[in-house]
Design an enzyme around this catalytic site. Structure first.
Site, short mmCIF file in Angstrom:
data_model
loop_
_atom_site.label_atom_id
_atom_site.label_comp_id
_atom_site.label_asym_id
_atom_site.label_seq_id
_atom_site.Cartn_x
_atom_site.Cartn_y
_atom_site.Cartn_z
N PRO A 316 -5.84 -6.93 -18.60
CA PRO A 316 -5.10 -7.23 -19.85
C PRO A 316 -5.39 -8.60 -20.43
CG PRO A 316 -3.65 -7.43 -17.96
CD PRO A 316 -4.98 -6.99 -17.41
N CYS A 317 -6.58 -8.79 -20.94
CA CYS A 317 -6.92 -10.06 -21.58
C CYS A 317 -6.06 -10.26 -22.84
CB CYS A 317 -8.41 -10.13 -21.90
SG CYS A 317 -9.02 -8.83 -22.94
N HIS A 318 -5.45 -9.17 -23.33
CA HIS A 318 -4.58 -9.31 -24.50
C HIS A 318 -3.27 -10.03 -24.16
CE1 HIS A 318 -3.54 -5.47 -22.52
NE2 HIS A 318 -2.31 -5.78 -22.85
#
Ligand SMILES: [Zn+2]
Length: 350
Positions: A316-318
């Site tokens: 989850p780089c978001h």
């Protein structure tokens, strides 16, 4: 993303050739492979053969080519000759990688072409050509392995350009490569738009939105690092991630368990592992993330590793934002980042 009720509305606008809808949507026609503007004079397709897109680029990436009658890539009342010429040139060689030199051969000034194209479509000519080329590869992926096998047996249909485009992006067909590795690629529809998943029998290597900037380069890097050819098809990890994504979008999944293979430096892998430790519904700043891995001064490198993530949503780089609360960038686009963060807050609060 286009909701079901909008599809009905758009279809009605299409039947009515309603000019109010000009520029609001494009329709891809599954039976012919072209995409049109709402007011196209051609005979209208059946509803079930229509796919609706908000931008021309999305239609291109979904492998549709521009209709020759309504010319969806030109302003309705003002067809630019330069733009038209370029669109036609691409259709003759959809697999080609365009450079400035090629404009000169068409006696077109590269900067004029760039400006006009950008003005019309909000993307540069090179981006357009890339979207079209990528779309062709995606068409093969969407068609799935059975179709590909049939084509391999029967010899590719008509234009050899299509085969070239596919293999230039995804690698040569395995029969031509000898004993190389094979990765399989599948098209996955999600509420945030189509994604492509690439995996072997053991692990998932790539999960990205189809319209992500730089996807072609990512795929190329993946091919080189794994010395693999990519062909359309499913493997167990792809089935697994498809199932998990559905659950995630339904708000029923907080941890992805599909096995993955990270292709990155030890530092990058450390960052990606750490990203997966951020609980769903929460965010971190780049600095916080850098501190967690014991490298508080390396937040720029952390930001880079974050951007190099090839497993969207899953890693989850978001969930990483600026210290001041700004969303910062996202390879899949800021709107998606915002959507994912909001969605996860709801899941986290359950
Ligand atoms: Zn048309």
């Amino acid at each position: 993303m286009i909701k079901t009720e909008h599809k009905q509305e758009y279809y009605q606008a299409l039947i009515d050739k309603n000019t109010d809808y000009e520029g609001l949507f494009y329709v891809g026609v599954k039976t012919t492979g072209v995409f049109c503007r709402p007011t196209c004079p051609a005979r209208k397709p059946k509803f079930e053969n229509c796919e609706f897109y908000e931008t021309a680029k999305q239609a291109l990436l979904a492998s549709f080519r521009p209709c020759k009658r309504c010319r969806p890539l030109s302003h309705p009342n003002q067809v630019s000759e330069v733009v038209q010429m370029l669109v036609e040139a691409i259709e003759e060689q959809p697999e080609k990688r365009w450079k400035d030199m090629d404009f000169r051969q068409l006696s077109i000034d590269a900067s004029t072409a760039r400006r006009q194209f950008k003005k019309r479509f909000g993307m540069t000519f090179v981006e357009y050509a890339r979207a079209r080329r990528m779309g062709i590869a995606m068409k093969q992926i969407r068609a799935g392995e059975n179709v590909i096998e049939a084509q391999l047996t029967a010899g590719y249909e008509s234009s050899s350009g299509f085969r070239d485009a596919f293999s230039r992006i995804m690698g040569s067909a395995p029969s031509l490569m000898g004993s190389s590795n094979i990765l399989k690629a599948s098209w996955l529809d999600t509420p945030l738009g189509p994604m492509v998943a690439i995996a072997d029998d053991e692990a998932l290597y790539l999960l990205e939105f189809v319209d992500r900037r730089g996807l072609e380069r990512e795929v190329e890097r993946l091919r080189q690092r794994t010395k693999s050819a990519i062909i359309p098809g499913y493997t167990q990890p792809i089935h697994s991630i498809e199932h998990e994504l559905n659950q995630y979008f339904d708000g029923k999944l907080t941890h992805f368990l599909t096995p993955v293979c990270y292709l990155g430096s030890p530092f990058q892998q450390k960052v990606w592992e750490q990203l997966r430790q951020i609980p769903i519904g929460e965010t971190r700043s780049y600095l916080e993330l850098a501190t967690t891995i014991g490298r508080p001064t390396a937040f720029r490198a952390v930001a880079q590793a974050n951007g190099a993530n090839q497993l969207a949503i899953m890693v989850p780089c978001h969930r990483v934002i600026n210290s001041n609360g700004d969303l910062a960038g996202y390879g899949g686009g800021i709107a998606r980042k915002q959507w994912l963060i909001n969605h996860e807050k709801q899941i986290g609060n359950k």
